[in-house]
Motif scaffolding. Structure first.
Motif, short mmCIF file in Angstrom:
data_model
loop_
_atom_site.label_atom_id
_atom_site.label_comp_id
_atom_site.label_asym_id
_atom_site.label_seq_id
_atom_site.Cartn_x
_atom_site.Cartn_y
_atom_site.Cartn_z
N ARG A 70 -5.55 -9.42 1.50
CA ARG A 70 -6.53 -8.45 1.18
C ARG A 70 -7.92 -9.42 2.16
O ARG A 70 -8.25 -8.58 2.88
CB ARG A 70 -6.68 -7.60 0.36
CG ARG A 70 -5.42 -6.24 0.32
CD ARG A 70 -6.15 -5.53 2.10
NE ARG A 70 -5.03 -4.07 1.60
CZ ARG A 70 -4.64 -3.91 2.74
NH1 ARG A 70 -5.60 -4.28 4.03
NH2 ARG A 70 -3.87 -2.62 2.63
N GLN B 262 -8.39 -4.46 -3.93
CA GLN B 262 -8.14 -2.78 -2.97
C GLN B 262 -9.85 -2.80 -2.61
O GLN B 262 -9.86 -1.46 -1.99
CB GLN B 262 -7.44 -1.64 -3.79
CG GLN B 262 -5.92 -1.99 -3.57
CD GLN B 262 -5.85 -0.99 -5.11
OE1 GLN B 262 -6.42 -0.69 -6.01
NE2 GLN B 262 -4.46 0.02 -5.09
N MET C 67 -9.50 -1.90 -8.90
CA MET C 67 -9.20 -2.20 -7.86
C MET C 67 -9.44 -3.15 -6.93
O MET C 67 -9.82 -4.28 -6.47
CB MET C 67 -9.45 -1.04 -6.85
CG MET C 67 -9.06 0.76 -7.72
SD MET C 67 -9.95 2.22 -6.32
CE MET C 67 -9.68 1.97 -4.90
N ASP D 51 0.53 -1.53 -0.12
CA ASP D 51 0.41 0.37 0.09
C ASP D 51 0.87 1.26 -0.05
O ASP D 51 0.30 1.91 -0.86
CB ASP D 51 -0.86 0.32 1.05
CG ASP D 51 -1.85 -1.08 1.39
OD1 ASP D 51 -2.64 -1.28 -0.03
OD2 ASP D 51 -1.98 -1.02 2.15
#
Length: 307
Positions: A69, A139, A134, A14
């Motif tokens: 994630r 993300q 994304m 990130d």
């Protein structure tokens, strides 16, 4: 591979910088570097390309990032569920919305979520092309995307086809439609490239062998509508983008009489099968809310094509 290593790995990805990641994580940089080296050795793949400006994910790193994630969010969801001793979906979910869609969807969706007090929704507004990427990178948990093409790491499920309308400075109630020829002589303020709306507009003028008066390009939908409301030009947008301004009589929304321009909206989700109760709940509420907006005619010019 353990949770700590994955947390370190995603923080570095990130921030794009090992030193800043070490400071954020409050760990010595040599120790952080060793953790990543151990992770790379275990996987047998290099996860980062190192350079003078920082670090960037390699292709194997991109693959791991998307899954890491989701796994970290599931670990957090499990922790909260145990500590709070409830069975409702809990945790955070990140959804991406184009600005136009968000104008109609955000309020009713958040209203539906009031029934889930342990679930937190983060709405990210970006252009559609960015949102799909994304989701593929992990993300975002899901997104609404427009006229999406295939992309590795993300799947798109069509939900709605919506019509594009001519948006003009407020003209009163007597004006309901305009022809492409009549539109060609008006000063046009169009979405900046790349834009699927822009491509459709230009193709229509080209097919009709008409020139048009482009006076400006604007990338942000809200700014585009403000400029039109100020009387500086006309544009083309879906009802989802112009509805608020039209209801306040700041702009007029006209049907294009001799041409039908449409675009497709889809639900974009990661290819990874890993999910959570919180993500599933939000996904189902998004589909339900969109369907209700279409079926009740709140979303003008929209047709439901989802299952």
């Amino acid at each position: 591979m353990d949770v700590k290593q994955l947390r370190y790995f995603t923080e570095i990805a990130d921030l794009g910088n090992m030193t800043r990641a070490a400071e954020t994580l409050r760990i010595a940089q040599p120790a952080l570097s060793q953790q990543i080296a151990n992770l790379e050795a275990e996987l047998g793949k290099r996860l980062f390309d190192r350079g003078p400006a920082g670090v960037a994910l390699t292709q194997p790193g991109e693959v791991l990032y998307a899954r890491a994630r989701t796994l970290l969010r599931q670990v957090e969801d499990a922790r909260r569920a145990v500590q709070e001793e409830h069975i409702q979906p809990s945790g955070g979910v990140k959804i991406g919305l184009p600005g136009s869609t968000g104008k109609l969807l955000a309020v009713p969706l958040l209203t539906e979520l009031l029934a889930y007090p342990h679930l937190t929704l983060e709405i990210v507004e970006r252009p559609s092309a960015e949102l799909q990427a994304m989701v593929a990178r992990g993300q975002l948990d899901l997104a609404i995307v427009v006229d999406a093409s295939e992309m590795r790491g993300a799947s798109v499920h069509p939900l709605i086809v919506e019509e594009l309308y001519v948006v003009a400075p407020y003209l009163g109630t007597q004006f309901q439609e305009v022809t492409l020829d009549e539109l060609s002589v008006q000063p046009l303020i169009l979405p900046s490239q790349p834009s699927t709306i822009r491509k459709r507009i230009e193709a229509s003028f080209l097919n009709a062998r008409l020139n048009f008066r482009l006076v400006s390009e604007v990338s942000a939908t809200d700014m585009l509508l403000r400029v039109v409301a100020a009387g500086l030009g006309w544009t083309l947008l879906p009802w989802s983008a112009a509805s608020d301004d039209a209801n306040r009589k700041q702009v007029s929304v006209l049907t294009l009489a001799d041409e039908r321009l449409r675009r497709e909206l889809g639900l974009c989700t990661p290819d990874s099968p890993v999910s959570s109760a919180a993500i599933d709940t939000v996904r189902n509420l998004v589909v339900k809310t969109l369907n209700e907006l279409v079926s009740t005619k709140t979303w003008k010019g929209a047709e439901w094509v989802g299952v």
